[in-house]
Design an enzyme around this catalytic site. Structure first.
Site, PDB file in Angstrom:
ATOM      1  N   SER A   1      -1.680  -0.623  -1.761  1.00 34.70           N
ATOM      2  CA  SER A   1      -1.011  -0.930  -0.505  1.00 34.70           C
ATOM      3  C   SER A   1      -1.016  -2.447  -0.361  1.00 34.70           C
ATOM      4  CB  SER A   1      -1.728  -0.201   0.631  1.00 34.70           C
ATOM      5  OG  SER A   1      -1.129  -0.497   1.845  1.00 34.70           O
TER       6      SER A   1
ATOM      7  N   TYR B   1       7.740  -4.799   6.363  1.00 37.27           N
ATOM      8  CA  TYR B   1       6.898  -4.638   5.167  1.00 37.27           C
ATOM      9  C   TYR B   1       5.557  -3.980   5.533  1.00 37.27           C
ATOM     10  CZ  TYR B   1       3.839  -5.997   1.267  1.00 37.27           C
ATOM     11  OH  TYR B   1       2.941  -5.986   0.225  1.00 37.27           O
TER      12      TYR B   1
ATOM     13  N   LYS C   1       3.498  -0.385   4.427  1.00 37.20           N
ATOM     14  CA  LYS C   1       2.171  -0.384   3.802  1.00 37.20           C
ATOM     15  C   LYS C   1       1.146   0.362   4.676  1.00 37.20           C
ATOM     16  CE  LYS C   1       3.195  -2.699   0.061  1.00 37.20           C
ATOM     17  NZ  LYS C   1       3.077  -2.097  -1.277  1.00 37.20           N
TER      18      LYS C   1
END
Ligand SMILES: NC(=O)c1ccc[n+]([C@@H]2O[C@H](COP(=O)([O-])OP(=O)(O)OC[C@H]3O[C@@H](n4cnc5c(N)ncnc54)[C@H](OP(=O)(O)O)[C@@H]3O)[C@@H](O)[C@H]2O)c1
Length: 281
Positions: free
Chosen positions: A144, A158, A162
């Site tokens: 991750s 983003y 994650k």
């Protein structure tokens, strides 16, 4: 003899950056390694390098697949199982970063990040899951990001992709525990890779300024991240970090979440002031 000797390893996104570093390290340690990505040329180059560093009885090969395409991923996973003759270690590493303020980020970019970073890992795990379930042993690592613990200016899309991996990994960990399969989560810090270079290309000036002024944002080498991964991997710990700064960041965020926000806001304000000063020069 290395504990990875004769292990069979699959790495998504194994043709560049951290994934390639891991592929080379596993090959050097005597493992057979299968890498996947979209670009055939880089995969071929990687496999040639793996053959150079690996042992003569190990197998090295690749498959071309976009991880967001579950059909292609299924084909490639079958090829990997056939060529390696099974699988011991699955490393879901593929992914990319696109930064930008929420107001400027298109919905299509939010979706694309989820498709590749989150659904990509889901697709790869599901492609191998039955194999691990019937084998009743094995290890799955999901990569991750430290940005899955705390997000800052410019990383909304983003970081969301994650953070999603963390929820998936925690549940998968318990599910696969019942089949004696270990699931782990590795959180890379900022790492000097071709992916980081692309990320920095259109990063908001304020995000760059925050990172430059942050005490806890060192850029790490692929080698040091790979080394940290290999040291953490055999241990029982579910979450892995690459460095003391990652550990400290995670510690503050978990135990002092409001302090973490105060520190981050202070860094943002200082960065804004520095940018304002530069623009007046
Ligand atoms: N570098 C950092 O600072 C950093 C920090 C935290 C987390 N991470 C995470 O660590 C992982 C590796 O990052 P990196 O910096 O090493 O990246 P990188 O150098 O860009 O390598 C990414 C790898 O993933 C593959 N890939 C990208 N999109 C794909 C797709 N749609 N389908 C299949 N394969 C794909 C790439 O090959 P193709 O382009 O040929 O497909 C390449 O092999 C990523 O998940 C990244 O988000 C990186």
């Amino acid at each position: 003899m290395s504990e990875f000797n004769s292990k069979k390893v699959f790495i998504s996104g194994g043709s560049s950056g951290i994934g390639k570093g891991l592929a080379l390290a596993f090959a050097e340690a005597g493992a057979s390694v299968f890498v996947s990505a979209r670009g055939k040329d880089a995969l071929e180059r990687t496999v040639n390098e793996l053959r150079e560093v690996g042992t003569s009885n190990a197998r090295f090969d690749f498959g071309v697949a976009d991880v967001s395409d579950s059909n292609r991923v299924n084909d490639v996973s079958q090829k990997a199982l056939d060529i390696l003759g099974g699988l011991d270690i699955l490393i879901c590493n593929s992914g990319y970063a696109k930064t930008g303020t929420v107001i400027e980020t298109e919905e299509s970019d939010f979706r694309s990040l989820m498709d590749v970073n989150f659904f990509g890992h889901v697709n790869v795990v599901k492609a191998f899951q039955e194999h691990f379930v019937s084998q009743r042993r094995g290890e799955i690592v999901l990569l991750s990001s430290m940005l899955a613990t705390f997000s800052i200016y410019g990383y909304g899309a983003y970081a969301a992709s994650k953070f999603a991996i963390t929820g998936f990994a925690q549940s998968l960990r318990q599910e696969m525990m019942t089949y004696n399969v270990r699931v782990k989560l590795f959180l890379p810090p900022t790492t000097d890779t071709p992916g980081l270079e692309k990320e920095n290309f259109d990063k908001p000036a304020l995000s760059k300024e925050v990172e430059m002024g942050s005490l806890l944002n060192a850029t790490h080498s692929v080698d040091s991240v790979v080394q940290a991964f290999l040291e953490w991997f055999p241990k029982r710990k579910f979450v892995g970090y690459a460095s003391w700064d990652s550990w400290l960041q995670y510690f503050v965020i978990r135990h002092f979440p409001e302090l973490a926000l105060t520190i981050a806001d202070g860094e943002l304000r200082s960065a804004q002031k520095r940018l304002d000063k530069k623009s007046k020069l």
